[in-house]
Design a protein around this motif. Structure first.
Motif, mmCIF file in Angstrom:
data_model
loop_
_atom_site.group_PDB
_atom_site.id
_atom_site.type_symbol
_atom_site.label_atom_id
_atom_site.label_comp_id
_atom_site.label_asym_id
_atom_site.label_seq_id
_atom_site.Cartn_x
_atom_site.Cartn_y
_atom_site.Cartn_z
ATOM 1 N N GLY A 264 0.814 -1.212 0.000
ATOM 2 C CA GLY A 264 0.000 0.000 0.000
ATOM 3 C C GLY A 264 0.845 1.259 0.000
ATOM 4 N N GLN A 265 1.898 1.264 0.819
ATOM 5 C CA GLN A 265 2.789 2.412 0.871
ATOM 6 C C GLN A 265 3.574 2.557 -0.439
ATOM 7 N N GLY A 266 4.010 1.411 -0.992
ATOM 8 C CA GLY A 266 4.704 1.451 -2.276
ATOM 9 C C GLY A 266 3.807 1.946 -3.398
ATOM 10 N N PHE A 267 2.528 1.546 -3.366
ATOM 11 C CA PHE A 267 1.586 2.010 -4.384
ATOM 12 C C PHE A 267 1.357 3.515 -4.275
ATOM 13 N N ALA A 268 1.269 4.018 -3.059
ATOM 14 C CA ALA A 268 1.065 5.459 -2.871
ATOM 15 C C ALA A 268 2.257 6.246 -3.403
ATOM 16 N N ALA A 269 3.465 5.764 -3.111
ATOM 17 C CA ALA A 269 4.663 6.452 -3.591
ATOM 18 C C ALA A 269 4.753 6.402 -5.116
ATOM 19 N N SER A 270 4.447 5.240 -5.717
ATOM 20 C CA SER A 270 4.518 5.134 -7.173
ATOM 21 C C SER A 270 3.441 5.991 -7.840
ATOM 22 N N THR A 271 2.280 6.145 -7.184
ATOM 23 C CA THR A 271 1.240 7.024 -7.730
ATOM 24 C C THR A 271 1.706 8.470 -7.733
ATOM 25 N N MET A 272 2.434 8.876 -6.705
ATOM 26 C CA MET A 272 2.985 10.228 -6.685
ATOM 27 C C MET A 272 4.023 10.412 -7.797
ATOM 28 N N MET A 273 4.794 9.368 -8.090
ATOM 29 C CA MET A 273 5.731 9.429 -9.206
ATOM 30 C C MET A 273 4.985 9.601 -10.524
ATOM 31 N N LEU A 274 3.872 8.876 -10.667
ATOM 32 C CA LEU A 274 3.053 8.997 -11.866
ATOM 33 C C LEU A 274 2.509 10.415 -12.011
ATOM 34 N N ALA A 275 2.042 10.979 -10.899
ATOM 35 C CA ALA A 275 1.509 12.341 -10.930
ATOM 36 C C ALA A 275 2.589 13.340 -11.362
ATOM 37 N N ALA A 276 3.825 13.130 -10.887
ATOM 38 C CA ALA A 276 4.924 14.028 -11.264
ATOM 39 C C ALA A 276 5.208 13.956 -12.761
ATOM 40 N N VAL A 277 5.192 12.741 -13.317
ATOM 41 C CA VAL A 277 5.435 12.585 -14.754
ATOM 42 C C VAL A 277 4.316 13.228 -15.564
ATOM 43 N N LEU A 278 3.067 13.013 -15.154
ATOM 44 C CA LEU A 278 1.945 13.606 -15.874
ATOM 45 C C LEU A 278 2.007 15.131 -15.831
ATOM 46 N N ALA A 279 2.489 15.672 -14.707
ATOM 47 C CA ALA A 279 2.609 17.129 -14.586
ATOM 48 C C ALA A 279 3.630 17.686 -15.568
ATOM 49 N N ILE A 280 4.551 16.848 -16.022
ATOM 50 C CA ILE A 280 5.551 17.274 -17.003
ATOM 51 C C ILE A 280 5.070 17.002 -18.421
ATOM 52 N N ILE A 281 4.503 15.816 -18.632
ATOM 53 C CA ILE A 281 4.166 15.373 -19.977
ATOM 54 C C ILE A 281 2.960 16.108 -20.545
ATOM 55 N N ILE A 282 1.917 16.306 -19.739
ATOM 56 C CA ILE A 282 0.687 16.911 -20.263
ATOM 57 C C ILE A 282 0.919 18.334 -20.766
ATOM 58 N N PRO A 283 1.585 19.221 -19.989
ATOM 59 C CA PRO A 283 1.874 20.550 -20.552
ATOM 60 C C PRO A 283 2.729 20.492 -21.807
ATOM 61 N N PHE A 284 3.688 19.559 -21.841
ATOM 62 C CA PHE A 284 4.533 19.417 -23.033
ATOM 63 C C PHE A 284 3.688 19.002 -24.236
ATOM 64 N N ALA A 285 2.760 18.049 -24.037
ATOM 65 C CA ALA A 285 1.904 17.597 -25.131
ATOM 66 C C ALA A 285 1.016 18.737 -25.625
#
Length: 609
Positions: A264-285
């Protein structure tokens, strides 16, 4: 004949859909399904196995109150200074863009670290920074007995060591992409500069930088996505220490999932990593989409005669001077060649250290200088590294890992390129409803941190009984290699004249006939780039090898890490460096023999978006 037209088109369309099935399944099941699965389970109290025991935001509250996670975020922000890679890459590209001699040699030297795995980079940097034999020892031997430099054991300096290693490995690829952008600048810019007498540095600083914003945006996205995924280098260079000083999010996720079994803790951390990537990729797209629309409107205005003049966009492949390399050395040319020689020495130094250390006996290493050439050359470390170096209870050397890597790389490369080539062909010439949507998801998936999909893929491989096997790892590499290789072939096929495809259709060519007889022979340059990318990428993989294979199936990079970090017996640095060179030998050979083709493929637009 007219009545058979629509049924034939429907049949060929279904062939295209069938051919694109791997892309569709990857987009929906892996990149969408697995990511959503992880996000949902991040709101649970999952241990092992995962279960839907919802606890709301408890895992996220715990995550952001854990010092270890906060340190990992701070380190990631500091490692973000790897934007220096962009500055160094731009400087190198400018130096190479001056019509110099031996350009291919300089480009290959500067690019070769990109061919190495982070494990190899981490091991050699760990050796250079070793306080007993490395830089600290050399300076003290020179008479500065009070000098102290041990960044790998200093919590305040360890992140700087990671940063230096990352820049050494990553600046070469940035240089290639920026150089390709420079070679695409309008020739009129350089002609106007010479006519007006504007200094070259002002042209680069005030004009070229503005014109290359899209290229820099692409580099920043690639660098940022790579930083967020950072794991291998930390494991190899710092040995997970000192304390939590070298902690990064990817390592935090791995440790909680597979060490603490707190999913559960690992999933929460990986979800935050996903959010960080989306915050970079979506504006770029959105930026790229807006730019394409703007360019499209300008082209329409040009065609309708509403613009005052047409500007040449002919790429200048021979540099800004548009002249042959100068035969006489001026002060400017001396500075250019001097700078390139300094950078070349910087990039070749770790390779020199690896080779010399691997050819020395341990007595010579203990009393000598790691940068000095070997006095008495011995190949015993190479023999031991290959056949008898120990990883725990197993003392079979790297040989088993080598053959495991071969068994993984060959089928994974063939399958991934075959699938991606058909995907690119279907996307360009046989578009079907929803094809662009699936392709967009596929490309976005290339930037999703692997940690987001680790656990769901483990479950999938267990269900199909491939978990822990070589073929399970082959399947993983085919899936994760598909986005970029599909993009390569899509760009390649879209650049071919449409009349070629139409003529093949008129001659009675079907879906597979046109692909095999017409398009494949014409895509050999991109095929070469795809092979280089896949072979080196799969060979250098560490994270997937650790997770998805058993010890008897571990690839060479995992074997190397286990040998170097073995705590049994006396540490033999010459054997470690020989093992490091053996692990990097295949990708290094590929890059030194075909690096010129790779650079040309990138410069020709192989990775344009």
């Amino acid at each position: 004949m007219a009545r058979s037209g629509p049924p034939l088109r429907r049949f060929l369309n279904w062939q295209a859909k069938f051919a694109a099935t791997p892309m569709i399944l990857t987009a929906l099941v892996v990149f969408i399904g697995c990511s959503l699965w992880t996000v949902v389970h991040s709101f649970t109290n999952s241990r092992l196995p995962p279960r839907l025991d919802f606890v709301g935001l408890a895992q996220y509250e715990r995550l952001w109150s854990t010092p270890r996670w906060l340190v990992s975020i701070e380190n990631l922000a500091m490692y973000g200074v790897c934007a220096l890679t962009l500055v160094i890459g731009f400087l190198l590209a400018v130096l190479l863009d001056q019509k110099i001699r031996f350009e291919d040699g300089f480009r290959t030297i500067i690019l070769f670290p990109y061919a190495l795995s982070f494990i190899v980079t981490g091991v050699v940097c760990q050796w250079i920074l070793n306080p007993d034999f490395g830089l600290q020892h050399i300076v003290r031997s020179a008479g500065f007995s009070g000098f102290s430099f041990d960044p790998l054991n200093d919590p305040s300096l360890v992140i700087l060591a990671l940063l230096a290693a990352g820049i050494w490995q990553g600046a070469g690829l940035t240089k290639v992409i920026v150089l390709a952008g420079l070679r695409g600048i309008d020739e009129d810019v350089w002609k106007a500069r010479r006519v007006d007498g504007i200094p070259a540095w002002k042209t680069y600083l005030f004009i070229v930088l503005q014109m290359m914003k899209p290229v820099f945006a692409t580099c920043i996205v690639l660098i940022s996505a790579r930083i967020i995924k950072l794991y291998d280098l930390v494991v190899a260079l710092t040995r997970r220490g000192p304390g939590i000083a070298s902690e990064v999010p990817a390592k935090y996720v791995y440790d909680y999932m597979f060490g603490n079994q707190n999913l559960g803790q690992g999933f929460a951390a990986s979800t935050m990593m996903l959010a960080a990537v989306l915050a970079i990729i979506i504006p770029f797209a959105l930026f790229r989409l807006g730019r394409k629309r703007h360019v499209g409107r300008r082209l329409l205005r040009c065609r309708s005669g509403r613009t005052p003049q047409h500007r040449s966009a002919r790429p200048l492949l021979d540099g800004p001077a548009s002249l042959a390399p100068a035969r006489r050395l001026s002060g400017k040319r001396i500075m250019i060649y001097g700078g390139l020689l300094v950078f070349s020495a910087y990039y070749l130094l770790p390779l020199w250290v690896m080779v010399m250390t691997s050819l020395k006996g341990m007595p010579e290493i203990r009393i000598g200088n790691i940068f000095a050439p070997a006095v008495e050359i011995t190949f015993e470390p190479w023999v031991k590294a290959w056949s008898s170096a120990c990883t725990g209870l197993n003392c079979g050397g790297l040989s088993r890992g080598f053959w495991n890597s071969v068994a993984i790389v060959v089928p994974a490369t063939i399958l991934s390129i075959a699938v991606a080539a058909v995907n690119g062909y279907a996307l360009v010439n046989w578009r079907f409803k929803g094809s662009e949507v699936f392709f967009t998801i596929l490309i976005f998936g290339a930037f999703i941190p692997y940690q987001v999909m680790i656990c769901p893929i483990v479950i999938i491989l267990r269900e199909i009984r491939l978990m822990g096997s070589v073929w399970g790892l082959v399947l993983v590499h085919v899936v994760f290699g598909m986005p970029i290789i599909t993009l390569l072939f899509r760009n390649c096929f879209s650049s071919l004249p449409p009349e070629l495809f139409k003529a093949a259709r008129v001659d009675g060519g079907g879906f597979w006939g046109i692909f095999l007889r017409v398009l494949v022979p014409m895509s050999l340059p991109i095929l070469t780039v795809a092979v280089i990318l896949q072979v080196t990428g799969i060979w250098n993989d560490f994270l997937f090898g650790v997770i998805y294979t058993r010890p008897e199936s571990h690839p060479m990079t995992v074997q190397l890490n286990n040998i170097v970090n073995s705590v049994q017996g006396v540490r033999e640095y010459n054997v470690n460096m020989a093992a490091t060179l053996l692990t990097g030998l295949v990708p290094l050979t590929i890059y030194f023999l075909s690096g010129k083709l790779f650079v040309r493929g990138i410069a020709a637009g192989a990775v344009k978006g």
